[in-house]
Design a protein around this motif. Structure first.
Motif, short mmCIF file in Angstrom:
data_model
loop_
_atom_site.label_atom_id
_atom_site.label_comp_id
_atom_site.label_asym_id
_atom_site.label_seq_id
_atom_site.Cartn_x
_atom_site.Cartn_y
_atom_site.Cartn_z
N UNK A 1 0.82 -1.22 0.00
CA UNK A 1 0.00 0.00 0.00
C UNK A 1 0.85 1.26 0.00
N UNK A 2 1.95 1.22 0.76
CA UNK A 2 2.80 2.40 0.86
C UNK A 2 3.43 2.74 -0.48
N UNK A 3 3.80 1.70 -1.23
CA UNK A 3 4.39 1.94 -2.55
C UNK A 3 3.38 2.55 -3.51
N UNK A 4 2.12 2.13 -3.38
CA UNK A 4 1.10 2.54 -4.36
C UNK A 4 0.29 3.75 -3.94
N UNK A 5 0.47 4.27 -2.73
CA UNK A 5 -0.45 5.27 -2.21
C UNK A 5 -0.36 6.62 -2.92
N UNK A 6 0.70 6.85 -3.68
CA UNK A 6 0.84 8.15 -4.35
C UNK A 6 -0.09 8.27 -5.56
N UNK B 1 -3.92 7.19 -7.18
CA UNK B 1 -5.24 6.67 -6.81
C UNK B 1 -5.60 5.40 -7.57
N UNK B 2 -5.28 5.36 -8.88
CA UNK B 2 -5.64 4.19 -9.67
C UNK B 2 -4.82 2.96 -9.25
N UNK B 3 -3.54 3.15 -9.07
CA UNK B 3 -2.70 2.05 -8.64
C UNK B 3 -3.09 1.59 -7.23
N UNK B 4 -3.38 2.54 -6.36
CA UNK B 4 -3.78 2.20 -5.00
C UNK B 4 -5.08 1.41 -5.00
N UNK B 5 -6.02 1.80 -5.86
CA UNK B 5 -7.29 1.07 -5.94
C UNK B 5 -7.06 -0.37 -6.41
N UNK B 6 -6.17 -0.54 -7.40
CA UNK B 6 -5.89 -1.88 -7.91
C UNK B 6 -5.19 -2.74 -6.86
N UNK C 1 -3.39 -2.14 13.84
CA UNK C 1 -2.20 -1.61 13.15
C UNK C 1 -2.53 -1.29 11.71
N UNK C 2 -3.34 -2.14 11.08
CA UNK C 2 -3.74 -1.88 9.69
C UNK C 2 -4.61 -0.62 9.61
N UNK C 3 -5.56 -0.48 10.53
CA UNK C 3 -6.42 0.71 10.55
C UNK C 3 -5.60 1.98 10.75
N UNK C 4 -4.60 1.92 11.62
CA UNK C 4 -3.76 3.09 11.86
C UNK C 4 -3.00 3.48 10.61
N UNK C 5 -2.55 2.45 9.86
CA UNK C 5 -1.81 2.76 8.63
C UNK C 5 -2.72 3.41 7.59
N UNK C 6 -3.90 2.85 7.40
CA UNK C 6 -4.77 3.35 6.33
C UNK C 6 -5.45 4.67 6.68
N UNK C 7 -5.25 5.17 7.91
CA UNK C 7 -5.82 6.47 8.26
C UNK C 7 -5.26 7.58 7.38
N UNK C 8 -4.02 7.40 6.94
CA UNK C 8 -3.39 8.41 6.09
C UNK C 8 -3.80 8.30 4.64
N UNK C 9 -4.51 7.25 4.28
CA UNK C 9 -4.96 7.07 2.90
C UNK C 9 -6.28 7.80 2.68
N UNK C 10 -6.65 8.06 1.44
CA UNK C 10 -7.93 8.73 1.16
C UNK C 10 -9.09 7.95 1.77
#
Length: 794
Positions: free
Chosen positions: A460-465, A467-472, A527-536
């Motif tokens: 997720x961290x690699x793809x978060x920049x 939106x399309x890649x992150x969704x995939x 831990x997963x929820x804490x990480x994805x808080x920074x995602x859209x």
């Protein structure tokens, strides 16, 4: 005299219309054919045929003689009329001859003046043509002289010089001016001036694009527009830009050139430049770094080309023809069949895709490098679009992708698909390695969950920049989470040993395993929820269902244990009905601090806390479980304490002591988890309110504010206790035990409970009426409290 017509009407039809003569009147009649037919019919004997023909001829001659004799006068008149008509025709011929002679005389009179006028007209036309040519020659010479002056005037006059050249071109293309010496003499100078003006316009235009100077670009475009060459020149510039970008793309993806450059390069190490044998080996760090360096340079060149095109398009849209007010851009749209920007992007995308595919076919290593490093490649595109955002007004964001971005990103879609597939493969390998389902299996520890979390968050961290890649990638993560949940389920124990509570010993192996799995699942989810808080937010929502399934899994384990805890503690609380609260002897109630059942409840509650609850590490969610458990214990205690009967004043003191002991134990349990009695909310306030209720007089119960926190059902139970045994308890009325009645309350609404109590009171009231007895004092209070309860519920 009888006319010919009248004669025909009076006589019978002529013989020629009779059947014997019909065959001779047809157009197809042929004498030879008729003779041949007659011969065949008569078998060579023609005597009868000749006789018939002779007879017919005689009849015809007789008919004609009779006809002429009968119409003699009429025929003579017709002959006379023909002679008279010939005389009239001779007069007409004479008149026509006279008219012909008059026409010849008139022609001779008109022809000479006409030929003279025609000659004069031709002379006049030639004079006019010659005059027009002279005027054009004079205008041509004036323009040539003006052009010379304008060119000598420097760059400021080149726009006007272009207009002069444009007008001169119209004269030079005129065939009437060909071969005129004064015109031909000016042609070399005009061509020189033209070259000078075009060079100056080219310099202004190209320098303006290079330095992003709109003024110079506008001046260059205006000069070419005045020369009527703007569309062609802009097309040439666009083609040059596209060709340059194509060359850059080809050089970037030329792996043989890359290896040659690496062979000619060196690595500076410890201040000494050394050549390394493996420096040029494809796939090593230096080779990969050089490839990405070339890609970065390519993006720089592409962004520079885009900036030029966007600037050119902007100036074209701003510049307009002073006469028609039509923008320069409109003419180009017709020629390019699209706007300047669209033309450039189409060519860029086509060239980039073609070269990338060709290079990938020629070099599998390049293909693998771009597949593995697709996020880095995509990030270069992000940087590219960020550089041109000053012109486009947007970047590659989460909410919008421009048509240009869609067009260009489609060129690397194959690498995206490969990367997504490899990402899914990495996640699957991680799941199978961390949570094996076959072979030698050991229950996954926290370290395995941490490792799984690192792999997932890394993807997720690699793809978060983007939106399309992150969704995939998120879709792959969802499948991964589902697989993890499915595999964890195989480690959860569901047999009796997982839920049996052994108060004389410790936990079973199944319970230890389940508790460890619950803690690990909770840690993983949090831990997963804490990480994805920074995602859209929309990406965060995509994981909600998968994370909820994991939460439901460990909650199902917890709830199973809590149900068993509650069951054990409730069985102890039910022993309150075995206690003697009816004694009036103070010594019976002061022999110990609390009842036996409350001591047993405290012991088992502390055992549950020490052996079970203390081993859960589930943060705030674990605190909620503790609150739910203790709240249930308090409510269940209140329910059965309110039903305890008979209840004397000394019994009230004993029950108060039990409540105090329960409050102390519950407070200990809550304090162990950083909570207080106030976290129980209404349950704790109800417990304190019941303590006051027991010592209130009947008349005070309806008006006291100290019992407002106590549910009506417990107030009613206590009033029944005060009326016992005159008024039967609700469970006695229903023929139920205290446990059965308690279960019935859990499965029915408050309103249904009030209806049952109302039936109980009605039965008591009717019984008293039948006995002609008055109801006891507590009955009216019971009725009023019940009415308030029903009204509050409705």
């Amino acid at each position: 005299m009888t006319s010919l017509t009248e004669g025909k009407s009076e006589r019978r039809p002529p013989m020629i219309f009779e059947e014997n003569y019909a065959e001779y009147l047809t157009k197809e009649f042929d004498p030879n054919d008729h003779a041949q037919v007659s011969i065949r019919l008569e078998d060579g004997d023609l005597t009868s045929s000749l006789q018939r023909l002779s007879h017919n001829i005689e009849d015809l001659e007789a008919y004609l003689k009779n006809y002429v004799a009968e119409n003699n006068e009429e025929l003579i008149e017709r002959v006379y009329g023909i002679g008279h008509l010939e005389k009239g025709l001779e007069g007409v011929k004479h008149n026509v001859s006279s008219m012909t002679e008059s026409l010849a005389r008139l022609r001779s009179k008109v022809r000479v003046p006409y030929e003279q006028i025609l000659g004069y007209t031709t002379q006049l036309e030639r004079l006019q043509n010659a005059s027009d040519v002279l005027r054009r020659v004079m205008r041509f010479l004036q323009l040539a002289h003006r052009l010379e002056t304008q060119v000598q005037g420097g760059d400021r006059e080149f726009t006007s010089a272009a207009l002069s050249l444009r007008e001169l071109d119209t004269f030079l293309s005129d065939p009437d001016l060909e071969g005129i010496n004064v015109v031909d003499a000016e042609k070399p100078d005009i061509n020189n001036y033209r070259s000078h003006v075009v060079e100056a316009a080219d310099k202004l235009l190209l320098d303006g694009l290079q330095t992003q100077n709109q003024t110079d670009i506008a001046s260059g475009l205006q000069i070419f527009y005045n020369l009527n060459e703007m569309e062609e020149r802009v097309c040439e510039i666009l083609n040059d830009i596209n060709d340059n970008v194509l060359i850059d793309i080809q050089l970037t993806f030329d792996m043989s050139l890359l290896q040659k450059e690496l062979r000619d390069a060196g690595i500076e190490y410890s201040g000494v430049t050394k050549r390394m044998k493996d420096f040029t080996n494809p796939g090593n760090g230096a080779w990969t770094a050089a490839l990405w360096s070339k890609l970065e340079k390519l993006m720089d060149n592409m962004s520079e080309a885009c900036n030029k095109v966007y600037l050119l398009d902007r100036v074209l849209s701003l510049k307009r023809d002073p006469a028609t007010h039509v923008s320069f851009q409109d003419g180009l749209v017709q020629m390019l069949e699209s706007s300047v920007v669209n033309f450039f992007w189409r060519n860029l995308a086509t060239n980039f895709e073609a070269e990338l595919k060709d290079a990938g076919r020629r070099s599998t290593l390049l293909q693998q490098t771009l597949q593995t490093g697709y996020p880095k490649l995509l990030n270069l595109f992000h940087q590219f679009f960020s550089r041109i955002a000053v012109h486009t007004g947007y970047t590659l964001g989460y909410n919008h992708q421009s048509p240009e971005a869609i067009l260009l990103l489609a060129t690397i879609s194959a690498y995206e698909s490969s990367y997504i597939a490899k990402s899914a493969s990495r996640l699957l390998e991680m799941v199978n390695a961390t949570f094996p389902t076959s072979g030698f299996r050991m229950m996954p520890k926290k370290e395995e969950f941490v490792q799984a979390l690192k792999v997932i968050t890394g993807e997720l961290d690699i793809a978060k920049f983007d939106s399309q890649l992150l969704a995939a990638v998120s879709k792959n993560i969802i499948k991964c989470l589902t697989s993890i949940k499915t595999k964890i389920e195989t480690w959860i124990s569901r047999d009796n040993t997982a839920y049996v509570i052994i108060f004389s010993g410790g936990l079973t192996a199944a319970q230890n395993n389940n508790i460890e799995m619950v803690n690990n699942m909770y840690f993983f989810r949090q831990a997963f929820l804490k990480f994805v808080e920074d995602l859209p937010h929309d990406v965060h929502n995509t994981f909600e269902n998968s994370l909820d399934n994991i939460q439901k899994l460990y909650q199902s384990v917890i709830q199973g244990l809590i149900r068993q805890f509650v069951k054990e503690l409730e069985l102890v609380i039910l022993k309150v009905h075995r206690e003697d609260f009816a004694s009036t002897n103070a010594g019976d109630h002061m022999s110990s601090n609390a009842s036996q059942y409350i001591n047993e409840l405290a012991g088992k509650f502390r055992h549950i806390q020490r052996e079970y609850l203390s081993k859960f590490s589930c943060g705030d969610e674990g605190k909620e479980w503790i609150i739910d458990l203790t709240r249930r214990v308090v409510i269940y205690f209140l329910r059965h304490a309110s039903l305890a009967h008979p209840l004397s004043e000394m019994g009230k003191l004993k029950l108060t002591g039990d409540m105090t002991q329960l409050e102390f134990v519950v407070n200990q349990i809550l304090a162990a988890h950083g909570l207080g009695l106030s976290s129980l909310g209404e349950a704790y306030r109800a417990l304190r309110a019941f303590r006051f209720l027991m010592f209130l007089d009947l008349e005070e119960i309806l008006t006291s504010s100290q019992t407002e926190s106590l549910p009506y059902i417990y107030q009613i139970h206590h009033l029944f206790v005060r009326g016992d045994p005159s008024i039967p308890m609700p469970h006695v009325y229903e023929g139920q035990s205290e446990l059965q009645y308690s279960d019935w309350l859990d499965s029915h609404s408050d309103l249904e409970a009030y209806q049952l109590i109302s039936q109980c009171l009605d039965s008591y009231s009717n019984t008293q009426k039948q006995k002609n007895k008055e109801v006891i004092d507590v009955y009216p209070v019971l009725r009023q409290v019940l009415e308030k309860a029903i009204a509050n519920t409705q």
